[in-house]
Design a protein around this motif. Structure first.
Motif, PDB file in Angstrom:
ATOM      1  N   ASN A 180       0.819  -1.227   0.000  1.00 38.46           N
ATOM      2  CA  ASN A 180       0.000   0.000   0.000  1.00 38.46           C
ATOM      3  C   ASN A 180       0.852   1.277   0.000  1.00 38.46           C
ATOM      4  OD1 ASN A 180      -2.455  -1.418  -0.030  1.00 38.46           O
ATOM      5  ND2 ASN A 180      -2.361  -1.697   2.198  1.00 38.46           N
ATOM      6  N   LYS A 181       1.930   1.251  -0.741  1.00 38.86           N
ATOM      7  CA  LYS A 181       2.755   2.447  -0.892  1.00 38.86           C
ATOM      8  C   LYS A 181       2.370   3.138  -2.193  1.00 38.86           C
ATOM      9  CE  LYS A 181       6.821   0.585   1.452  1.00 38.86           C
ATOM     10  NZ  LYS A 181       8.230   0.209   1.270  1.00 38.86           N
ATOM     11  N   SER A 182       2.492   4.447  -2.174  1.00 37.41           N
ATOM     12  CA  SER A 182       2.212   5.203  -3.397  1.00 37.41           C
ATOM     13  C   SER A 182       3.428   5.118  -4.326  1.00 37.41           C
ATOM     14  CB  SER A 182       1.912   6.667  -3.073  1.00 37.41           C
ATOM     15  OG  SER A 182       3.088   7.308  -2.610  1.00 37.41           O
ATOM     16  N   GLU A 183       3.200   5.458  -5.596  1.00 36.03           N
ATOM     17  CA  GLU A 183       4.299   5.426  -6.554  1.00 36.03           C
ATOM     18  C   GLU A 183       5.394   6.416  -6.176  1.00 36.03           C
ATOM     19  OE1 GLU A 183       3.116   5.718 -10.628  1.00 36.03           O
ATOM     20  OE2 GLU A 183       1.870   3.932 -10.525  1.00 36.03           O
ATOM     21  N   GLU A 184       4.994   7.539  -5.568  1.00 32.32           N
ATOM     22  CA  GLU A 184       5.978   8.533  -5.140  1.00 32.32           C
ATOM     23  C   GLU A 184       6.876   7.963  -4.044  1.00 32.32           C
ATOM     24  OE1 GLU A 184       2.601   9.323  -5.304  1.00 32.32           O
ATOM     25  OE2 GLU A 184       2.784  10.287  -7.252  1.00 32.32           O
ATOM     26  N   GLU A 185       6.263   7.234  -3.082  1.00 30.02           N
ATOM     27  CA  GLU A 185       7.050   6.639  -2.001  1.00 30.02           C
ATOM     28  C   GLU A 185       8.029   5.600  -2.554  1.00 30.02           C
ATOM     29  OE1 GLU A 185       4.153   6.645   1.892  1.00 30.02           O
ATOM     30  OE2 GLU A 185       3.695   5.222   0.270  1.00 30.02           O
ATOM     31  N   ILE A 186       7.534   4.793  -3.477  1.00 27.22           N
ATOM     32  CA  ILE A 186       8.386   3.760  -4.078  1.00 27.22           C
ATOM     33  C   ILE A 186       9.530   4.409  -4.845  1.00 27.22           C
ATOM     34  CG2 ILE A 186       8.449   1.822  -5.694  1.00 27.22           C
ATOM     35  CD1 ILE A 186       5.433   1.412  -5.031  1.00 27.22           C
ATOM     36  N   SER A 187       9.225   5.467  -5.576  1.00 25.25           N
ATOM     37  CA  SER A 187      10.250   6.180  -6.352  1.00 25.25           C
ATOM     38  C   SER A 187      11.302   6.788  -5.423  1.00 25.25           C
ATOM     39  CB  SER A 187       9.624   7.280  -7.202  1.00 25.25           C
ATOM     40  OG  SER A 187       8.791   6.719  -8.182  1.00 25.25           O
ATOM     41  N   LYS A 188      10.871   7.346  -4.297  1.00 25.27           N
ATOM     42  CA  LYS A 188      11.823   7.922  -3.336  1.00 25.27           C
ATOM     43  C   LYS A 188      12.738   6.847  -2.766  1.00 25.27           C
ATOM     44  CE  LYS A 188       9.222  11.980  -1.928  1.00 25.27           C
ATOM     45  NZ  LYS A 188       8.484  12.644  -0.855  1.00 25.27           N
ATOM     46  N   GLU A 189      12.185   5.663  -2.514  1.00 27.82           N
ATOM     47  CA  GLU A 189      12.997   4.557  -1.999  1.00 27.82           C
ATOM     48  C   GLU A 189      14.072   4.155  -3.001  1.00 27.82           C
ATOM     49  OE1 GLU A 189      10.439   1.302  -1.085  1.00 27.82           O
ATOM     50  OE2 GLU A 189       9.585   2.270   0.685  1.00 27.82           O
ATOM     51  N   LEU A 190      13.711   4.173  -4.260  1.00 29.05           N
ATOM     52  CA  LEU A 190      14.658   3.780  -5.302  1.00 29.05           C
ATOM     53  C   LEU A 190      15.738   4.833  -5.510  1.00 29.05           C
ATOM     54  CD1 LEU A 190      12.238   2.232  -7.926  1.00 29.05           C
ATOM     55  CD2 LEU A 190      13.927   1.034  -6.549  1.00 29.05           C
ATOM     56  N   GLY A 191      15.440   6.080  -5.265  1.00 29.35           N
ATOM     57  CA  GLY A 191      16.412   7.152  -5.443  1.00 29.35           C
ATOM     58  C   GLY A 191      16.298   7.813  -6.808  1.00 29.35           C
ATOM     59  N   ASN A 192      17.180   8.756  -7.012  1.00 25.63           N
ATOM     60  CA  ASN A 192      17.214   9.525  -8.250  1.00 25.63           C
ATOM     61  C   ASN A 192      17.585   8.606  -9.419  1.00 25.63           C
ATOM     62  OD1 ASN A 192      17.731  11.260 -10.366  1.00 25.63           O
ATOM     63  ND2 ASN A 192      18.908  12.707  -9.142  1.00 25.63           N
ATOM     64  N   PRO A 193      16.764   8.564 -10.484  1.00 24.92           N
ATOM     65  CA  PRO A 193      17.058   7.681 -11.622  1.00 24.92           C
ATOM     66  C   PRO A 193      18.397   7.985 -12.309  1.00 24.92           C
ATOM     67  CG  PRO A 193      14.855   8.627 -11.821  1.00 24.92           C
ATOM     68  CD  PRO A 193      15.509   9.272 -10.652  1.00 24.92           C
ATOM     69  N   VAL A 194      18.773   9.252 -12.360  1.00 21.40           N
ATOM     70  CA  VAL A 194      20.039   9.612 -13.000  1.00 21.40           C
ATOM     71  C   VAL A 194      21.211   9.055 -12.188  1.00 21.40           C
ATOM     72  CG1 VAL A 194      21.522  11.545 -13.676  1.00 21.40           C
ATOM     73  CG2 VAL A 194      19.064  11.668 -14.089  1.00 21.40           C
ATOM     74  N   ASP A 195      21.133   9.203 -10.855  1.00 24.23           N
ATOM     75  CA  ASP A 195      22.189   8.663 -10.002  1.00 24.23           C
ATOM     76  C   ASP A 195      22.246   7.137 -10.105  1.00 24.23           C
ATOM     77  OD1 ASP A 195      22.860  11.190  -9.159  1.00 24.23           O
ATOM     78  OD2 ASP A 195      21.697  11.079  -7.301  1.00 24.23           O
ATOM     79  N   MET A 196      21.067   6.510 -10.131  1.00 26.75           N
ATOM     80  CA  MET A 196      21.024   5.053 -10.262  1.00 26.75           C
ATOM     81  C   MET A 196      21.642   4.616 -11.589  1.00 26.75           C
ATOM     82  SD  MET A 196      20.184   3.321  -7.845  1.00 26.75           S
ATOM     83  CE  MET A 196      19.356   1.786  -7.972  1.00 26.75           C
ATOM     84  N   ALA A 197      21.359   5.333 -12.660  1.00 26.01           N
ATOM     85  CA  ALA A 197      21.925   4.978 -13.962  1.00 26.01           C
ATOM     86  C   ALA A 197      23.448   5.115 -13.944  1.00 26.01           C
ATOM     87  CB  ALA A 197      21.320   5.867 -15.050  1.00 26.01           C
ATOM     88  N   LYS A 198      23.950   6.175 -13.296  1.00 27.83           N
ATOM     89  CA  LYS A 198      25.403   6.348 -13.193  1.00 27.83           C
ATOM     90  C   LYS A 198      26.031   5.203 -12.414  1.00 27.83           C
ATOM     91  CE  LYS A 198      25.495  11.401 -13.438  1.00 27.83           C
ATOM     92  NZ  LYS A 198      25.796  12.638 -12.690  1.00 27.83           N
ATOM     93  N   LYS A 199      25.394   4.824 -11.310  1.00 30.37           N
ATOM     94  CA  LYS A 199      25.919   3.736 -10.486  1.00 30.37           C
ATOM     95  C   LYS A 199      25.877   2.409 -11.238  1.00 30.37           C
ATOM     96  CE  LYS A 199      24.646   6.024  -6.209  1.00 30.37           C
ATOM     97  NZ  LYS A 199      23.699   6.062  -5.095  1.00 30.37           N
ATOM     98  N   LEU A 200      24.776   2.173 -11.965  1.00 35.63           N
ATOM     99  CA  LEU A 200      24.668   0.938 -12.751  1.00 35.63           C
ATOM    100  C   LEU A 200      25.718   0.904 -13.859  1.00 35.63           C
ATOM    101  CD1 LEU A 200      20.791   0.519 -12.985  1.00 35.63           C
ATOM    102  CD2 LEU A 200      22.386  -0.976 -11.789  1.00 35.63           C
ATOM    103  N   ASN A 201      25.919   2.049 -14.521  1.00 33.75           N
ATOM    104  CA  ASN A 201      26.940   2.119 -15.574  1.00 33.75           C
ATOM    105  C   ASN A 201      28.329   1.865 -15.000  1.00 33.75           C
ATOM    106  OD1 ASN A 201      25.389   2.534 -17.857  1.00 33.75           O
ATOM    107  ND2 ASN A 201      25.365   4.750 -17.606  1.00 33.75           N
ATOM    108  N   ALA A 202      28.597   2.447 -13.816  1.00 33.00           N
ATOM    109  CA  ALA A 202      29.903   2.235 -13.186  1.00 33.00           C
ATOM    110  C   ALA A 202      30.087   0.764 -12.809  1.00 33.00           C
ATOM    111  CB  ALA A 202      30.045   3.123 -11.958  1.00 33.00           C
ATOM    112  N   ALA A 203      29.051   0.167 -12.233  1.00 39.63           N
ATOM    113  CA  ALA A 203      29.129  -1.252 -11.854  1.00 39.63           C
ATOM    114  C   ALA A 203      29.326  -2.128 -13.093  1.00 39.63           C
ATOM    115  CB  ALA A 203      27.880  -1.667 -11.093  1.00 39.63           C
ATOM    116  N   TYR A 204      28.620  -1.795 -14.166  1.00 42.47           N
ATOM    117  CA  TYR A 204      28.755  -2.555 -15.409  1.00 42.47           C
ATOM    118  C   TYR A 204      30.169  -2.392 -15.985  1.00 42.47           C
ATOM    119  CZ  TYR A 204      27.929  -4.130 -20.171  1.00 42.47           C
ATOM    120  OH  TYR A 204      28.023  -4.790 -21.372  1.00 42.47           O
TER     121      TYR A 204
END
Length: 177
Positions: free
Chosen positions: A24-48
């Motif tokens: 029962n979490k809103s999409e905004e809450e879920i998005s906040k948990e995941l973090g900033n998409p740009v930062d996540m993409a940078k981290k994923l690119n670095a890990a890759y």
């Protein structure tokens, strides 16, 4: 990244949103948990990029990984630039090694060629001794350089992983005693 890896990441996000909805979490809450998409993409690119360095230890893959790490933050960029300047300072020694060691190793062949050209009677014992000495020292330096280079690559990969763990904010979790 390959299409399969991209699809896997998207599927993980879908699963995360699906589980969040069940809780029962809103999409905004879920998005906040995941973090900033740009930062996540940078981290994923670095890990890759680090994964690619593990698979293919080439200068190109190391350079791409370094650029990916530099994109994670200002401090990463500063540390990487400092390392680059140290490398520039050491460049004359590295070039001398790259040029000198092969010449030392092939010095007996050079001496034999000079014997054919000028006659073997012109070759003195001292030149033969120096040629053999150059071959032995050159071979030793080649093996030493190989193991130093291999250690440098391992250290570089550890640095990249450390940097990514700092960027993720879980350095202390992964490295606690």
């Amino acid at each position: 990244m390959s299409e399969k890896e991209k699809k896997d990441i998207v599927n993980e996000y879908i699963i995360h949103f699906t589980e969040g909805k069940r809780e029962n979490k809103s999409e905004e809450e879920i998005s906040k948990e995941l973090g900033n998409p740009v930062d996540m993409a940078k981290k994923l690119n670095a890990a890759y990029a680090i994964k690619k360095v593990d698979e293919n230890k080439s200068i190109r893959s190391m350079f791409i990984a370094l650029l990916s790490i530099m994109g994670l933050g200002v401090m990463n960029c500063i540390i990487s630039i400092m390392g680059f300047f140290v490398l520039l300072i050491l460049l004359p020694f590295i070039l001398a090694y790259i040029i000198g060691v092969p010449i030392m190793i092939v010095s007996p062949v050079i001496l034999i060629v000079m014997g054919f050209i000028n006659g073997f009677s012109t070759i003195e014992f001292e030149e033969v001794f120096e040629s053999v000495k150059g071959f032995i020292i050159g071979s030793f330096l080649a093996f030493l350089g190989y193991y130093i280079g291999k250690s440098f690559v391992r250290l570089f990969i550890k640095y990249l992983r450390w940097n990514v763990s700092i960027a993720r904010g879980n350095y202390y979790e992964e490295n606690s005693f």
